[in-house]
Scaffold this motif. Structure first.
Motif, PDB file in Angstrom:
ATOM      1  N   ALA A  41      78.754 145.771   8.249  1.00  0.00           N
ATOM      2  CA  ALA A  41      78.820 145.804   6.786  1.00  0.00           C
ATOM      3  C   ALA A  41      77.547 146.393   6.196  1.00  0.00           C
ATOM      4  CB  ALA A  41      79.044 144.396   6.222  1.00  0.00           C
ATOM      5  N   TRP A  42      77.735 147.139   5.120  1.00  0.00           N
ATOM      6  CA  TRP A  42      76.615 147.576   4.275  1.00  0.00           C
ATOM      7  C   TRP A  42      76.518 146.586   3.121  1.00  0.00           C
ATOM      8  CZ3 TRP A  42      73.041 151.196   5.257  1.00  0.00           C
ATOM      9  CH2 TRP A  42      73.314 152.150   6.236  1.00  0.00           C
ATOM     10  N   ILE A  43      75.363 145.957   2.966  1.00  0.00           N
ATOM     11  CA  ILE A  43      75.159 144.937   1.936  1.00  0.00           C
ATOM     12  C   ILE A  43      74.537 145.583   0.703  1.00  0.00           C
ATOM     13  CG2 ILE A  43      74.079 142.740   1.379  1.00  0.00           C
ATOM     14  CD1 ILE A  43      76.153 142.564   3.587  1.00  0.00           C
ATOM     15  N   SER A  44      75.128 145.326  -0.453  1.00  0.00           N
ATOM     16  CA  SER A  44      74.605 145.876  -1.706  1.00  0.00           C
ATOM     17  C   SER A  44      74.615 144.788  -2.775  1.00  0.00           C
ATOM     18  CB  SER A  44      75.433 147.080  -2.161  1.00  0.00           C
ATOM     19  OG  SER A  44      76.792 146.712  -2.336  1.00  0.00           O
ATOM     20  N   THR A  45      74.074 145.105  -3.938  1.00  0.00           N
ATOM     21  CA  THR A  45      74.045 144.164  -5.057  1.00  0.00           C
ATOM     22  C   THR A  45      74.288 144.911  -6.361  1.00  0.00           C
ATOM     23  OG1 THR A  45      72.686 142.554  -6.273  1.00  0.00           O
ATOM     24  CG2 THR A  45      71.539 144.400  -5.253  1.00  0.00           C
ATOM     25  N   ASP A  46      74.928 144.228  -7.290  1.00  0.00           N
ATOM     26  CA  ASP A  46      75.171 144.811  -8.611  1.00  0.00           C
ATOM     27  C   ASP A  46      74.349 144.113  -9.692  1.00  0.00           C
ATOM     28  OD1 ASP A  46      76.436 142.362  -8.542  1.00  0.00           O
ATOM     29  OD2 ASP A  46      78.215 143.019  -9.632  1.00  0.00           O
ATOM     30  N   LEU A  47      73.383 143.301  -9.288  1.00  0.00           N
ATOM     31  CA  LEU A  47      72.651 142.472 -10.245  1.00  0.00           C
ATOM     32  C   LEU A  47      71.589 143.243 -11.028  1.00  0.00           C
ATOM     33  CD1 LEU A  47      72.156 139.211  -8.123  1.00  0.00           C
ATOM     34  CD2 LEU A  47      73.861 139.662  -9.908  1.00  0.00           C
ATOM     35  N   GLY A  48      70.878 144.129 -10.365  1.00  0.00           N
ATOM     36  CA  GLY A  48      69.796 144.833 -11.043  1.00  0.00           C
ATOM     37  C   GLY A  48      68.572 143.972 -11.255  1.00  0.00           C
ATOM     38  N   PHE A  49      68.387 142.949 -10.393  1.00  0.00           N
ATOM     39  CA  PHE A  49      67.220 142.070 -10.482  1.00  0.00           C
ATOM     40  C   PHE A  49      66.253 142.367  -9.345  1.00  0.00           C
ATOM     41  CE2 PHE A  49      70.313 138.832 -12.443  1.00  0.00           C
ATOM     42  CZ  PHE A  49      70.096 139.352 -13.712  1.00  0.00           C
ATOM     43  N   ARG A  50      65.031 141.926  -9.505  1.00  0.00           N
ATOM     44  CA  ARG A  50      63.986 142.152  -8.507  1.00  0.00           C
ATOM     45  C   ARG A  50      64.276 141.369  -7.226  1.00  0.00           C
ATOM     46  NH1 ARG A  50      59.344 139.357  -7.345  1.00  0.00           N
ATOM     47  NH2 ARG A  50      59.728 137.967  -9.122  1.00  0.00           N
ATOM     48  N   VAL A  51      64.052 142.021  -6.085  1.00  0.00           N
ATOM     49  CA  VAL A  51      64.201 141.342  -4.792  1.00  0.00           C
ATOM     50  C   VAL A  51      63.085 140.318  -4.654  1.00  0.00           C
ATOM     51  CG1 VAL A  51      64.200 141.613  -2.282  1.00  0.00           C
ATOM     52  CG2 VAL A  51      65.274 143.348  -3.729  1.00  0.00           C
ATOM     53  N   GLU A  52      63.453 139.102  -4.322  1.00  0.00           N
ATOM     54  CA  GLU A  52      62.465 138.035  -4.168  1.00  0.00           C
ATOM     55  C   GLU A  52      62.069 137.859  -2.700  1.00  0.00           C
ATOM     56  OE1 GLU A  52      63.389 133.806  -5.320  1.00  0.00           O
ATOM     57  OE2 GLU A  52      61.974 134.325  -6.922  1.00  0.00           O
ATOM     58  N   THR A  53      63.066 137.729  -1.816  1.00  0.00           N
ATOM     59  CA  THR A  53      62.775 137.566  -0.393  1.00  0.00           C
ATOM     60  C   THR A  53      63.778 138.355   0.441  1.00  0.00           C
ATOM     61  OG1 THR A  53      64.160 135.580  -0.155  1.00  0.00           O
ATOM     62  CG2 THR A  53      61.836 135.252  -0.744  1.00  0.00           C
ATOM     63  N   GLY A  65      75.690 132.469   7.824  1.00  0.00           N
ATOM     64  CA  GLY A  65      75.202 131.522   6.826  1.00  0.00           C
ATOM     65  C   GLY A  65      73.723 131.639   6.542  1.00  0.00           C
ATOM     66  N   ASP A  66      72.974 132.350   7.396  1.00  0.00           N
ATOM     67  CA  ASP A  66      71.550 132.556   7.118  1.00  0.00           C
ATOM     68  C   ASP A  66      71.378 133.413   5.866  1.00  0.00           C
ATOM     69  OD1 ASP A  66      70.824 131.120   9.310  1.00  0.00           O
ATOM     70  OD2 ASP A  66      70.296 132.847  10.565  1.00  0.00           O
ATOM     71  N   ILE A  67      70.301 133.169   5.136  1.00  0.00           N
ATOM     72  CA  ILE A  67      70.022 133.934   3.921  1.00  0.00           C
ATOM     73  C   ILE A  67      69.447 135.289   4.293  1.00  0.00           C
ATOM     74  CG2 ILE A  67      68.602 134.035   1.837  1.00  0.00           C
ATOM     75  CD1 ILE A  67      68.803 131.010   1.655  1.00  0.00           C
ATOM     76  N   LEU A  68      70.097 136.350   3.829  1.00  0.00           N
ATOM     77  CA  LEU A  68      69.639 137.709   4.100  1.00  0.00           C
ATOM     78  C   LEU A  68      68.758 138.255   2.984  1.00  0.00           C
ATOM     79  CD1 LEU A  68      72.942 139.309   5.467  1.00  0.00           C
ATOM     80  CD2 LEU A  68      71.047 138.347   6.782  1.00  0.00           C
ATOM     81  N   ALA A  69      68.993 137.808   1.761  1.00  0.00           N
ATOM     82  CA  ALA A  69      68.213 138.304   0.623  1.00  0.00           C
ATOM     83  C   ALA A  69      68.362 137.346  -0.546  1.00  0.00           C
ATOM     84  CB  ALA A  69      68.671 139.701   0.209  1.00  0.00           C
ATOM     85  N   THR A  70      67.315 137.232  -1.339  1.00  0.00           N
ATOM     86  CA  THR A  70      67.375 136.481  -2.597  1.00  0.00           C
ATOM     87  C   THR A  70      66.778 137.345  -3.699  1.00  0.00           C
ATOM     88  OG1 THR A  70      65.216 135.412  -2.265  1.00  0.00           O
ATOM     89  CG2 THR A  70      67.158 134.250  -1.423  1.00  0.00           C
ATOM     90  N   PHE A  71      67.205 137.077  -4.933  1.00  0.00           N
ATOM     91  CA  PHE A  71      66.765 137.870  -6.079  1.00  0.00           C
ATOM     92  C   PHE A  71      66.189 136.951  -7.151  1.00  0.00           C
ATOM     93  CE2 PHE A  71      70.112 140.109  -3.909  1.00  0.00           C
ATOM     94  CZ  PHE A  71      69.646 141.411  -3.833  1.00  0.00           C
ATOM     95  N   ASP A  72      65.288 137.508  -7.942  1.00  0.00           N
ATOM     96  CA  ASP A  72      64.667 136.770  -9.038  1.00  0.00           C
ATOM     97  C   ASP A  72      65.654 136.698 -10.201  1.00  0.00           C
ATOM     98  OD1 ASP A  72      63.120 135.629 -10.967  1.00  0.00           O
ATOM     99  OD2 ASP A  72      61.627 137.221 -11.057  1.00  0.00           O
ATOM    100  N   PRO A 156      66.355 147.033  -6.587  1.00  0.00           N
ATOM    101  CA  PRO A 156      67.145 148.015  -5.835  1.00  0.00           C
ATOM    102  C   PRO A 156      68.096 148.800  -6.719  1.00  0.00           C
ATOM    103  CG  PRO A 156      67.990 145.795  -5.474  1.00  0.00           C
ATOM    104  CD  PRO A 156      66.726 145.646  -6.267  1.00  0.00           C
ATOM    105  N   ASP A 157      68.412 149.995  -6.261  1.00  0.00           N
ATOM    106  CA  ASP A 157      69.390 150.846  -6.931  1.00  0.00           C
ATOM    107  C   ASP A 157      70.777 150.248  -6.733  1.00  0.00           C
ATOM    108  OD1 ASP A 157      71.070 152.815  -7.868  1.00  0.00           O
ATOM    109  OD2 ASP A 157      70.077 154.456  -6.841  1.00  0.00           O
ATOM    110  N   ARG A 158      71.490 150.014  -7.834  1.00  0.00           N
ATOM    111  CA  ARG A 158      72.811 149.386  -7.731  1.00  0.00           C
ATOM    112  C   ARG A 158      73.818 150.262  -7.003  1.00  0.00           C
ATOM    113  NH1 ARG A 158      73.978 146.650 -13.680  1.00  0.00           N
ATOM    114  NH2 ARG A 158      71.908 145.771 -14.018  1.00  0.00           N
ATOM    115  N   THR A 159      73.578 151.561  -6.956  1.00  0.00           N
ATOM    116  CA  THR A 159      74.536 152.476  -6.335  1.00  0.00           C
ATOM    117  C   THR A 159      74.282 152.656  -4.837  1.00  0.00           C
ATOM    118  OG1 THR A 159      73.195 154.444  -6.804  1.00  0.00           O
ATOM    119  CG2 THR A 159      74.738 153.716  -8.510  1.00  0.00           C
TER     120      THR A 159
END
Length: 248
Positions: A41-53, A65-72, A156-159
């Motif tokens: 899988a390619w993981i993306s986000t549509d939030l437009g928030f800063r990457v936290e971890t 179930g492990d956390i791959l990324a969190t956002f502010d 991150p870039d949403r696209t």
């Protein structure tokens, strides 16, 4: 002139694609097999928030179930609290109007209107909760990080995807074989795959066949699986897959 060039090009292509081996009964030959992961899988986000971890780096393994990324999502959390307060206020108004309606102090219109506002506030809160849940990305399966394109503290870039993950426990083998072999190719037919990167020769078997034959190359895509538990085999590895046509 154009028709002549096309004819020559098709002739060259035919000479290339038809170079695949043919196989008689009892004869053994091979075709190239590529190891693929059933989970990728390619993981993306549509939030437009800063990457936290980003707890994992390229090549590191993770569990489902492990956390791959969190956002502010501080601003989103505040908006969600505001939506919760708005819902409570609308519910109080609706409950109060319902009691007053029993005393004929308000009409049905006021009750219906307050009920609609409470439902609207509830839907708005659900939308915030859904968006807030995407502030933490969890692994959908056991695997490893193949590609990491994001960095902590960046927006991150949403696209564009932020990472690629692949599973390493469920592997398949993809092979293009001559369509003439369909006379005897079927699920369960065994073959050996020599992994060029490690030198291992691993037993495998056909799992399924493509539903279509390529009419130009006269090939069919076949998916196989290892019959044992392969070790030190990664997606993308490849090598010759040796087949032997059955007698009779």
């Amino acid at each position: 002139m154009l028709a002549s060039r096309r004819a020559r090009a098709l002739s060259v292509l035919a000479g290339f694609v038809f170079a695949l081996p043919t196989l008689s009964q009892g004869e053994e030959t091979s075709a190239r097999g590529i190891v693929r992961s059933t989970n990728e899988a390619w993981i993306s986000t549509d939030l437009g928030f800063r990457v936290e971890t980003l707890p994992f780096r390229e090549g590191q393994a993770f569990k489902r179930g492990d956390i791959l990324a969190t956002f502010d999502c501080g601003d989103l959390a505040a908006e969600m609290k505001s939506a919760e307060a708005q819902l409570r206020a609308e519910q109080i108004t609706y409950e109060n109007n319902s009691r007053l309606a029993k005393l004929n102090a308000v009409g049905k219109f006021e009750v219906a209107l307050s009920k609609a506002k409470a439902d609207q506030a509830s839907a708005a809160l659900e939308a915030y909760q859904s968006k807030f849940s995407r502030c933490t990305i969890k692994a959908p399966f056991d695997g490893r990080v193949a590609v990491m394109r994001a960095h902590a503290y960046e927006i991150p870039d949403r696209t564009q995807p932020i990472m690629q993950i692949v599973g390493v426990s469920q592997l398949e083998i993809e092979i293009l074989l001559p369509s003439q072999w369909l006379k005897w190719l079927k699920p369960g037919v065994g073959f050996d795959l020599k992994i060029e990167e490690t030198g291992q020769v691993l037993p495998a078997e056909i799992q399924r066949l493509s539903a279509v034959v390529d009419p130009v190359s006269q090939t069919v895509k076949v998916i196989g699986r290892f019959t044992g538990e392969p070790t030190d085999v990664l997606p993308g590895m490849s090598g010759p897959a040796s087949f032997k046509a059955p007698d009779g």
